[in-house]
Every structure is written in structure tokens, then in C-alpha cells.
Motif scaffolding. Structure first.
Motif, short mmCIF file in Angstrom:
data_model
loop_
_atom_site.label_atom_id
_atom_site.label_comp_id
_atom_site.label_asym_id
_atom_site.label_seq_id
_atom_site.Cartn_x
_atom_site.Cartn_y
_atom_site.Cartn_z
N SER A 180 0.79 -1.23 0.00
CA SER A 180 0.00 0.00 0.00
C SER A 180 0.82 1.28 0.00
CB SER A 180 -0.93 0.02 1.22
OG SER A 180 -1.81 -1.07 1.18
N GLN A 181 2.11 1.19 0.33
CA GLN A 181 2.93 2.40 0.44
C GLN A 181 4.15 2.34 -0.47
OE1 GLN A 181 3.81 3.06 4.59
NE2 GLN A 181 1.66 3.00 5.17
N CYS A 182 3.97 1.77 -1.64
CA CYS A 182 5.06 1.55 -2.59
C CYS A 182 4.94 2.54 -3.75
CB CYS A 182 4.96 0.11 -3.10
SG CYS A 182 6.14 -0.35 -4.38
N GLY A 183 6.04 2.80 -4.40
CA GLY A 183 6.00 3.63 -5.60
C GLY A 183 5.18 3.01 -6.72
N PHE A 184 4.94 1.71 -6.65
CA PHE A 184 4.14 1.01 -7.66
C PHE A 184 2.69 0.80 -7.23
CE2 PHE A 184 8.45 -0.80 -8.58
CZ PHE A 184 8.64 -0.17 -9.81
N THR A 185 2.30 1.35 -6.08
CA THR A 185 0.95 1.13 -5.56
C THR A 185 -0.12 1.59 -6.55
OG1 THR A 185 1.73 1.27 -3.28
CG2 THR A 185 -0.62 1.63 -3.63
N TYR A 186 0.20 2.59 -7.36
CA TYR A 186 -0.75 3.06 -8.37
C TYR A 186 -1.20 1.93 -9.30
CZ TYR A 186 3.04 2.85 -11.74
OH TYR A 186 4.06 2.39 -12.54
N GLN A 187 -0.42 0.83 -9.36
CA GLN A 187 -0.77 -0.28 -10.24
C GLN A 187 -2.06 -0.97 -9.82
OE1 GLN A 187 2.38 -3.01 -11.23
NE2 GLN A 187 3.82 -1.37 -11.69
N TYR A 188 -2.51 -0.75 -8.60
CA TYR A 188 -3.82 -1.29 -8.20
C TYR A 188 -4.89 -0.87 -9.21
CZ TYR A 188 -2.98 -3.20 -3.48
OH TYR A 188 -2.59 -3.95 -2.40
N LYS A 189 -4.80 0.38 -9.68
CA LYS A 189 -5.80 0.88 -10.63
C LYS A 189 -5.80 0.05 -11.91
CE LYS A 189 -7.24 5.02 -13.11
NZ LYS A 189 -6.96 6.41 -13.41
N GLY A 190 -4.63 -0.22 -12.45
CA GLY A 190 -4.53 -1.03 -13.67
C GLY A 190 -4.91 -2.48 -13.45
N LYS B 151 14.34 -15.27 -6.43
CA LYS B 151 13.81 -14.25 -5.50
C LYS B 151 12.88 -13.26 -6.19
CE LYS B 151 16.16 -12.50 -2.22
NZ LYS B 151 17.12 -11.82 -1.36
N ILE B 152 11.88 -12.83 -5.43
CA ILE B 152 11.02 -11.73 -5.85
C ILE B 152 11.82 -10.45 -5.60
CG2 ILE B 152 8.87 -10.48 -5.37
CD1 ILE B 152 8.33 -13.22 -6.56
N LYS B 153 11.90 -9.60 -6.62
CA LYS B 153 12.71 -8.39 -6.53
C LYS B 153 12.05 -7.30 -5.68
CE LYS B 153 14.89 -4.90 -9.44
NZ LYS B 153 15.12 -4.44 -10.80
N TRP B 154 10.74 -7.12 -5.86
CA TRP B 154 10.06 -6.01 -5.21
C TRP B 154 8.56 -6.23 -5.27
CZ3 TRP B 154 12.75 -2.93 -2.22
CH2 TRP B 154 12.18 -1.76 -1.72
N ASN B 155 7.82 -5.31 -4.68
CA ASN B 155 6.36 -5.33 -4.73
C ASN B 155 5.89 -5.27 -6.19
OD1 ASN B 155 6.13 -5.00 -1.81
ND2 ASN B 155 6.82 -2.90 -2.19
N PHE B 156 4.75 -5.85 -6.43
CA PHE B 156 4.06 -5.84 -7.73
C PHE B 156 4.77 -6.68 -8.80
CE2 PHE B 156 2.10 -2.50 -5.34
CZ PHE B 156 0.75 -2.65 -5.64
N THR B 157 5.47 -7.74 -8.37
CA THR B 157 5.91 -8.77 -9.30
C THR B 157 4.65 -9.57 -9.65
OG1 THR B 157 8.13 -8.86 -8.36
CG2 THR B 157 7.37 -10.81 -9.57
N LYS B 158 4.53 -9.93 -10.92
CA LYS B 158 3.29 -10.56 -11.39
C LYS B 158 3.58 -11.91 -12.04
CE LYS B 158 2.31 -5.84 -12.47
NZ LYS B 158 3.67 -5.45 -12.08
N PHE B 159 2.69 -12.87 -11.78
CA PHE B 159 2.77 -14.19 -12.40
C PHE B 159 1.47 -14.45 -13.14
CE2 PHE B 159 5.76 -14.42 -8.94
CZ PHE B 159 6.82 -15.17 -9.45
N LEU B 160 1.59 -14.82 -14.42
CA LEU B 160 0.43 -15.18 -15.21
C LEU B 160 0.32 -16.70 -15.25
CD1 LEU B 160 -1.87 -14.14 -17.06
CD2 LEU B 160 -0.25 -14.36 -18.99
N VAL B 161 -0.84 -17.21 -14.87
CA VAL B 161 -1.09 -18.65 -14.80
C VAL B 161 -2.20 -18.98 -15.79
CG1 VAL B 161 -1.82 -20.54 -13.29
CG2 VAL B 161 -0.41 -18.68 -12.37
N GLY B 162 -1.97 -20.01 -16.62
CA GLY B 162 -2.95 -20.40 -17.62
C GLY B 162 -4.11 -21.18 -17.03
N ARG B 163 -5.12 -21.41 -17.85
CA ARG B 163 -6.32 -22.14 -17.42
C ARG B 163 -6.00 -23.54 -16.92
NH1 ARG B 163 -11.27 -19.86 -18.85
NH2 ARG B 163 -11.21 -18.27 -20.45
N ASP B 164 -4.88 -24.10 -17.38
CA ASP B 164 -4.47 -25.45 -16.97
C ASP B 164 -3.67 -25.44 -15.67
OD1 ASP B 164 -2.12 -24.29 -17.84
OD2 ASP B 164 -1.64 -25.85 -19.29
N GLY B 165 -3.48 -24.26 -15.07
CA GLY B 165 -2.74 -24.15 -13.82
C GLY B 165 -1.24 -24.01 -14.00
#
Length: 159
Positions: A34-44, A122-136
Motif C-alpha cells: 500500500s505504500q510503494c511507488g508502484f501502488t498506483y498499479q492497483y488501478k490497472g 527471488k522476488i525483486k520487489w512489490n508488484f511482481t506478477k505471475f500469469l497462470v494459464g487455465r491449466d494451472g
């Protein structure tokens, strides 16, 4: 063999949830703060959720306080912040660790499936994203700097 559906996590309201509930959907799993420079990404992220939810896409938010202590609040504070500031309606989960010996098993799995380049798993920072397909299957990992709107094409292809 382990799959994304083998994991459970406590949601933001304290209920243990099986990720099996999302079987057959495309998932975008994001560690948030909630207090990150990338927090604005919640909107997207919310825009992606609203655009694709009817087609079977779920954005799942996992708050973490591991990076610069940028998520200091409890679950109720996080939930209120997300709702009041960004009108978040996608599922949010309880605060977790995403790195280290106390990393949530889901994140251990995600980072084993898709490493982070020079940082290894390692996760580098907040708002790292993983896309998972329908098959898991974990399809792709995106860095914190990848804006949610830039993932639109990848999500469409995963559908």
C-alpha cells in the motif's frame, strides 16, 4: 506433481481458501503493498479484472511487507485502503512473505516455476506478477515495472 491448485491461502477476511476454486481460470497473481511507488498499479490491476472477469480471469493480490516495510498495516487496514483508494474488487489475501524461509508455499512454487533472471528465484520487489494459464501452469513472470495495462495482450493470449 504439484500444481497451482494444490495450494491454499488465507483471504483478506481470514478464511482459508483453496486455489482449486480458480481451476480453469487465467490467474494474475501479484504481491502488493500500500505504500510503494508502484501502488498506483492497483488501478490497472482492477481495470484488467473488470475487463476480463467475465471471460474467466482472476487477479489475486497477496500483500507483503518484505520490501521497505511498505505494507505495515493489518488485513483490515489493507482491505480498507484497497477498497477506498482504488475500488479494488478482485480477491485479496492475507499478508504473506514471498521470499526467504517463511515464504508462503505458493510463492515458493511460483518462483520455482518461473525464476527471476539475475536474481534467481527471488522476488525483486512489490508488484511482481505471475500469469497462470487455465491449466494451472505458470506461463510468465513480469517484473514490478511492468504496468498492468501492458499485460493485456498476454492475458488475451492466455484466454
Amino acid at each position: 506433481m504439484t500444481s497451482i491448485y494444490d495450494f491454499t491461502a488465507r483471504d483478506i477476511d481470514g478464511k482459508e481458501r483453496s486455489l482449486g476454486e480458480y481451476r480453469g481460470k487465467v490467474l494474475l497473481i501479484v504481491n502488493t503493498a500500500s505504500q510503494c511507488g508502484f501502488t498506483y498499479q492497483y488501478k490497472g490491476l482492477e481495470a484488467l479484472h473488470r475487463k476480463y472477469a467475465a471471460q474467466g480471469v482472476e487477479v489475486l493480490g497477496f500483500p507483503s511487507n518484505q520490501f521497505g516495510k511498505q505494507e505495515p498495516g493489518d488485513e483490515n487496514e489493507i482491505k480498507n485502503f484497497c477498497s477506498l483508494t482504488y475500488d479494488v474488487t478482485f480477491p485479496m489475501f492475507a499478508k504473506i512473505d514471498v521470499n526467504g524461509p517463511n515464504a508462503h508455499p505458493l510463492y515458493d512454487y511460483l518462483t520455482r516455476e518461473k525464476g527471476g533472471g539475475l536474481l534467481g528465484r527471488k522476488i525483486k520487489w512489490n508488484f511482481t506478477k505471475f500469469l497462470v494459464g487455465r491449466d494451472g501452469r505458470v506461463l510468465k513472470r513480469f517484473p514490478p515495472t511492468a504496468k498492468p495495462e501492458a499485460l493485456d495482450g498476454e492475458i488475451a493470449r492466455a484466454l
